[in-house]
Design a protein around this motif. Structure first.
Motif, PDB file in Angstrom:
ATOM      1  N   ALA A   9      38.559  28.254  33.105  1.00 12.19           N
ATOM      2  CA  ALA A   9      38.808  28.669  34.488  1.00 12.19           C
ATOM      3  C   ALA A   9      39.829  29.802  34.569  1.00 12.19           C
ATOM      4  N   THR A  10      40.705  29.901  33.586  1.00 10.35           N
ATOM      5  CA  THR A  10      41.749  30.933  33.586  1.00 10.35           C
ATOM      6  C   THR A  10      41.458  32.051  32.594  1.00 10.35           C
ATOM      7  N   ASP A  11      40.246  32.080  32.068  1.00 11.53           N
ATOM      8  CA  ASP A  11      39.877  33.080  31.052  1.00 11.53           C
ATOM      9  C   ASP A  11      40.830  33.020  29.859  1.00 11.53           C
ATOM     10  N   HIS A  12      41.275  31.816  29.546  1.00  8.69           N
ATOM     11  CA  HIS A  12      42.183  31.542  28.427  1.00  8.69           C
ATOM     12  C   HIS A  12      43.527  32.246  28.573  1.00  8.69           C
ATOM     13  N   ARG A  13      43.886  32.623  29.782  1.00  9.12           N
ATOM     14  CA  ARG A  13      45.184  33.266  30.037  1.00  9.12           C
ATOM     15  C   ARG A  13      46.060  32.307  30.837  1.00  9.12           C
TER      16      ARG A  13
END
Length: 358
Positions: A191-195
């Motif tokens: 959901a956070t683009d792995h960030r």
């Protein structure tokens, strides 16, 4: 170790089996997981931190424990240790008991839940309503003075008394953290683009933070992990003392806790949990349990040390309905925690002032 944890719960039961038509699945277990990740704009609005909440309270059993319960039962069935007509005996402070009652009923398995006197009456009633049986431990272990140790001893007694009974042992079962590696953290990461700069989770068995840490390491994320533990818990070097609220901390060092080293540990009191839970309810409309309240309070104290623009996620471990007669009841809080309405108001104002300085 982390790879093993991540692989130990392949197909952790997050709704993949049983689709019969778009929008229709077979069985309530298919609804476990894929919980929403919500940005909270009103909790600490002047913090400069992007705060995300993983709403595990919307799982069918009302908590994040639905994930390991399903994973552990499926693992026991796959290994041949458990089958329909068998019996599961498990120690629980409440949430896992609710989740296992539901899963065991769905698989035709008898379930006996060992709880102690701190367990919420609503939770005990829910376990029974779902077909589970209750074995109540009223007194601490005489040697250690710990209720969790007393629950372990009761589990051992029941395993001797019930032929063929199985203990899933959530405190050391790799399927517990495995469910969070393959489910909870994977969902947050995607959901956070792995960030994600930081993840906060409450600890008891430590399955959630161990599984999330496993995914973080295996996927090469730079996310810091922050464990929120109870004052009086022995986890991660803590000192034993009475803990008034269930589901946060432990009176013994769990097997899973030995496999994980959080980047930071923050300890909270019972009153801290009350302040945090009520603040989350009144500012964001999220009615959560005591452990999540502890996370919110810990977050408020950490905000001044976080860089502006930090993206942080925390786990909403369970819903607050079982805590209406405790955490959200002024009379109980004053009697049990010696904190009256004025003290809670002052503590809340202090927390908000601290967070605003961030």
């Amino acid at each position: 170790m982390t790879t093993h944890l991540a692989q130990s719960a392949q197909d952790p039961g997050l709704g993949t089996p049983g689709a019969v038509a778009p929008g229709i699945t077979v069985g309530v277990s298919a609804a476990v997981g894929r919980t929403p990740l919500i940005r909270l704009d009103h909790l600490f609005p002047d913090s400069g931190v992007e705060i995300l909440a993983k709403l595990e309270s919307v799982n069918p059993g009302g908590s994040t424990k639905d994930r390991p319960a399903l994973a552990m039962v499926r693992d026991a069935i796959a290994s041949g240790r458990l089958s329909a007509g068998g019996t599961v005996v498990e120690s629980s402070s409440g949430n896992l008991g609710v989740a296992l009652a539901r899963v065991c009923t769905a698989h035709g398995v008898r379930f006996v839940c060992v709880v102690d006197s701190r367990t919420n009456t609503t939770t005990v009633a829910t376990i029974r309503a779902l077909g589970g049986e209750i074995s109540l431990v009223s007194e601490p272990d005489p040697e250690t003075g710990d209720l969790l140790t007393a629950r372990f001893r009761r589990v051992e007694q029941l395993l001797e008394q019930i032929p063929g009974a199985v203990n899933l042992f959530q405190y050391g079962n790799p399927a517990n953290p495995g469910a969070h590696a393959a489910g909870t953290m994977r969902e947050i990461a995607e959901a956070t683009d792995h960030r994600l700069d930081a993840l906060m989770a409450a600890v008891s068995t430590t399955g959630t933070i161990a599984g999330c840490t496993a995914y973080i390491h295996d996927s090469g994320m730079a996310t810091r992990t922050i464990a929120v533990d109870a004052v009086g818990s022995v986890l991660f070097g803590g000192t034993a003392a009475p803990r008034p609220l269930p589901g946060l901390g432990a009176g013994v060092v769990t097997d899973i806790s030995r496999t994980v080293e959080p980047d930071q540990v923050v300890r909270v009191s019972g009153a801290d949990c009350v302040v945090g839970a009520r603040l989350l309810a009144r500012r964001e409309g999220i009615l959560a349990g005591a452990s999540t309240g502890g996370i919110v309070h810990a977050l408020g104290t950490l905000v001044p040390r976080l860089e502006p623009g930090t993206r942080l996620a925390f786990i909403v471990h369970d819903g607050g309905v079982p805590y209406l007669e405790t955490v959200y009841d002024d009379a109980w809080v004053q009697q049990t925690l010696d904190a009256d309405a004025d003290a809670l108001a002052a503590a809340t104002s202090s927390l908000l002032a601290t967070a605003a300085r961030g």
